[in-house]
Motif scaffolding. Structure first.
Motif, PDB file in Angstrom:
ATOM      1  N   TYR A 141       0.831  -1.206   0.000  1.00  0.00           N
ATOM      2  CA  TYR A 141       0.000   0.000   0.000  1.00  0.00           C
ATOM      3  C   TYR A 141       0.864   1.254   0.000  1.00  0.00           C
ATOM      4  O   TYR A 141       0.538   2.255  -0.626  1.00  0.00           O
ATOM      5  CB  TYR A 141      -0.911  -0.042   1.233  1.00  0.00           C
ATOM      6  CG  TYR A 141      -1.495   1.285   1.650  1.00  0.00           C
ATOM      7  CD1 TYR A 141      -2.400   1.942   0.840  1.00  0.00           C
ATOM      8  CD2 TYR A 141      -1.147   1.858   2.873  1.00  0.00           C
ATOM      9  CE1 TYR A 141      -2.948   3.154   1.231  1.00  0.00           C
ATOM     10  CE2 TYR A 141      -1.687   3.056   3.270  1.00  0.00           C
ATOM     11  CZ  TYR A 141      -2.593   3.711   2.445  1.00  0.00           C
ATOM     12  OH  TYR A 141      -3.130   4.902   2.831  1.00  0.00           O
ATOM     13  N   LEU A 142       2.018   1.196   0.668  1.00  0.00           N
ATOM     14  CA  LEU A 142       2.909   2.357   0.784  1.00  0.00           C
ATOM     15  C   LEU A 142       3.719   2.598  -0.488  1.00  0.00           C
ATOM     16  O   LEU A 142       4.434   3.592  -0.585  1.00  0.00           O
ATOM     17  CB  LEU A 142       3.843   2.172   1.978  1.00  0.00           C
ATOM     18  CG  LEU A 142       3.150   2.099   3.348  1.00  0.00           C
ATOM     19  CD1 LEU A 142       4.172   1.865   4.449  1.00  0.00           C
ATOM     20  CD2 LEU A 142       2.376   3.386   3.627  1.00  0.00           C
ATOM     21  N   TRP A 197      -5.313  -1.994  -4.475  1.00  0.00           N
ATOM     22  CA  TRP A 197      -6.245  -3.034  -4.000  1.00  0.00           C
ATOM     23  C   TRP A 197      -5.849  -4.420  -4.512  1.00  0.00           C
ATOM     24  O   TRP A 197      -6.667  -5.324  -4.609  1.00  0.00           O
ATOM     25  CB  TRP A 197      -7.689  -2.708  -4.380  1.00  0.00           C
ATOM     26  CG  TRP A 197      -8.686  -3.192  -3.365  1.00  0.00           C
ATOM     27  CD1 TRP A 197      -9.599  -4.186  -3.531  1.00  0.00           C
ATOM     28  CD2 TRP A 197      -8.876  -2.715  -2.027  1.00  0.00           C
ATOM     29  NE1 TRP A 197     -10.356  -4.357  -2.389  1.00  0.00           N
ATOM     30  CE2 TRP A 197      -9.934  -3.451  -1.457  1.00  0.00           C
ATOM     31  CE3 TRP A 197      -8.266  -1.713  -1.263  1.00  0.00           C
ATOM     32  CZ2 TRP A 197     -10.377  -3.239  -0.162  1.00  0.00           C
ATOM     33  CZ3 TRP A 197      -8.712  -1.497   0.034  1.00  0.00           C
ATOM     34  CH2 TRP A 197      -9.756  -2.259   0.565  1.00  0.00           C
ATOM     35  N   HIS A 198      -4.558  -4.573  -4.848  1.00  0.00           N
ATOM     36  CA  HIS A 198      -4.028  -5.896  -5.216  1.00  0.00           C
ATOM     37  C   HIS A 198      -2.728  -6.136  -4.457  1.00  0.00           C
ATOM     38  O   HIS A 198      -1.755  -6.614  -5.031  1.00  0.00           O
ATOM     39  CB  HIS A 198      -3.775  -5.970  -6.725  1.00  0.00           C
ATOM     40  CG  HIS A 198      -5.014  -5.952  -7.547  1.00  0.00           C
ATOM     41  ND1 HIS A 198      -5.875  -7.023  -7.642  1.00  0.00           N
ATOM     42  CD2 HIS A 198      -5.561  -4.973  -8.312  1.00  0.00           C
ATOM     43  CE1 HIS A 198      -6.883  -6.713  -8.433  1.00  0.00           C
ATOM     44  NE2 HIS A 198      -6.722  -5.477  -8.855  1.00  0.00           N
ATOM     45  N   TRP A 199      -2.733  -5.815  -3.184  1.00  0.00           N
ATOM     46  CA  TRP A 199      -1.515  -5.895  -2.396  1.00  0.00           C
ATOM     47  C   TRP A 199      -1.256  -7.314  -1.902  1.00  0.00           C
ATOM     48  O   TRP A 199      -2.134  -8.164  -1.931  1.00  0.00           O
ATOM     49  CB  TRP A 199      -1.606  -4.906  -1.226  1.00  0.00           C
ATOM     50  CG  TRP A 199      -1.820  -3.502  -1.714  1.00  0.00           C
ATOM     51  CD1 TRP A 199      -1.084  -2.826  -2.636  1.00  0.00           C
ATOM     52  CD2 TRP A 199      -2.885  -2.608  -1.328  1.00  0.00           C
ATOM     53  NE1 TRP A 199      -1.605  -1.567  -2.838  1.00  0.00           N
ATOM     54  CE2 TRP A 199      -2.701  -1.409  -2.050  1.00  0.00           C
ATOM     55  CE3 TRP A 199      -3.949  -2.693  -0.431  1.00  0.00           C
ATOM     56  CZ2 TRP A 199      -3.552  -0.305  -1.909  1.00  0.00           C
ATOM     57  CZ3 TRP A 199      -4.798  -1.607  -0.298  1.00  0.00           C
ATOM     58  CH2 TRP A 199      -4.601  -0.440  -1.026  1.00  0.00           C
ATOM     59  N   VAL A 244      -5.625  -3.114   5.638  1.00  0.00           N
ATOM     60  CA  VAL A 244      -6.021  -2.507   6.914  1.00  0.00           C
ATOM     61  C   VAL A 244      -5.505  -1.074   7.010  1.00  0.00           C
ATOM     62  O   VAL A 244      -6.224  -0.161   7.436  1.00  0.00           O
ATOM     63  CB  VAL A 244      -5.501  -3.354   8.099  1.00  0.00           C
ATOM     64  CG1 VAL A 244      -5.802  -2.664   9.431  1.00  0.00           C
ATOM     65  CG2 VAL A 244      -6.114  -4.748   8.078  1.00  0.00           C
ATOM     66  N   GLN A 245      -4.250  -0.866   6.590  1.00  0.00           N
ATOM     67  CA  GLN A 245      -3.686   0.487   6.602  1.00  0.00           C
ATOM     68  C   GLN A 245      -4.487   1.427   5.714  1.00  0.00           C
ATOM     69  O   GLN A 245      -4.747   2.575   6.071  1.00  0.00           O
ATOM     70  CB  GLN A 245      -2.231   0.448   6.133  1.00  0.00           C
ATOM     71  CG  GLN A 245      -1.265  -0.189   7.123  1.00  0.00           C
ATOM     72  CD  GLN A 245       0.143  -0.279   6.563  1.00  0.00           C
ATOM     73  OE1 GLN A 245       0.512   0.445   5.641  1.00  0.00           O
ATOM     74  NE2 GLN A 245       0.938  -1.179   7.108  1.00  0.00           N
ATOM     75  N   CYS A 246      -4.877   0.944   4.533  1.00  0.00           N
ATOM     76  CA  CYS A 246      -5.661   1.761   3.614  1.00  0.00           C
ATOM     77  C   CYS A 246      -7.010   2.124   4.221  1.00  0.00           C
ATOM     78  O   CYS A 246      -7.445   3.278   4.142  1.00  0.00           O
ATOM     79  CB  CYS A 246      -5.859   1.006   2.295  1.00  0.00           C
ATOM     80  SG  CYS A 246      -6.783   1.922   1.051  1.00  0.00           S
TER      81      CYS A 246
END
Length: 254
Positions: free
Chosen positions: A117-118, A126-128, A135-137
């Motif tokens: 995400y970072l 949205w494909h991490w 959760v971070q997002c």
């Protein structure tokens, strides 16, 4: 008796929304394949229910609807966790099969590239590779929208717009799954039970919204969802031969 019916209806509203995802969760876990389910469905529901909770602070509505949002957020996080684990595991298995087929001692089994995400790479949004990135997002989105809501909570126009955005986003729930089916040219991997439960659940909650005089945004949401689910459409599904195909259609309203 009337009180019992009221409690039953409230309980159905709180937990009924997550029931359609139980068969889909079990199918993914049993087959270890999440390709038929669009994770963007989780994104839509997470955004919609976070906005709905923020809307509650500006315009109080019934507690069952608030608890429904909380339960749905937890459910979507569980779905994301399973889908992420299955997808990453399958990607690694593909690497292992490729290595075995190559039959070369010089080659190594390389894990699929990690997507975070970072990294801020929109191509992999949205494909991490890790559930913690999702959760971070979600926490970042909640913090930003929560702060904006706190600043504009006294504005009735902002509050009503927030409520409309919440229910409009939820009404678009079926779009990601429809697009995934179109890409795959197949409904394989998508639980038919989930679709049927979507239809019955949307009908129930729309009637519930109208009878309990919920904010008008909720009734609009229910009606839009019913229109999307009842809209006749077809997806071609291969049956094992290039010539043999079947067409699956949603119920058509006469």
């Amino acid at each position: 008796m009337r009180q019992l019916v009221s409690w039953g209806a409230a309980g159905a509203m709180v937990f009924g929304g997550v029931v359609p995802y139980i068969p889909q969760y079990r199918d993914i876990r049993r087959t270890q394949n999440a390709d038929g389910f669009s994770s963007y469905v989780c994104l839509v529901l997470l955004v919609a229910n976070i906005l709905r909770i923020l809307f509650w602070f500006g315009r109080r509505f019934e507690s069952p609807l608030l608890w429904q949002s909380i339960i749905m957020i937890i459910t979507m996080l569980l779905m994301l966790k399973l889908c992420t684990e299955v997808r990453v595991s399958n990607e690694l298995n593909v690497k292992r099969r490729s290595f075995a087929a190559a039959d070369s001692k010089d080659e190594e089994i390389k894990a699929p590239p990690k997507r975070s995400y970072l990294d801020f790479d929109l191509n992999y949004f949205w494909h991490w590779s890790k559930f913690t990135d999702y959760v971070q997002c979600v926490l970042t989105f909640t913090g930003v929208t929560g702060y904006i809501t706190y600043l504009w909570l006294d504005s009735s126009l902002f509050v009503e717009t927030l409520g409309f955005l919440a229910v409009f986003t939820e009404a678009m729930l079926g779009v990601p799954q429809l697009y995934r089916n179109y890409q795959n040219r197949s409904t394989e991997g998508m639980s038919i039970k989930m679709v049927l439960m979507w239809t019955s659940g949307d009908t129930f909650k729309t009637v519930y919204f109208i009878l309990n005089q919920a904010p008008f945004q909720f009734s609009i949401c229910g009606l839009l969802q019913l229109l999307l689910v009842w809209n006749p459409g077809a997806v071609t599904k291969p049956l094992g031969s290039c010539c043999d195909t079947a067409v699956m259609k949603l119920p058509q309203v006469m």
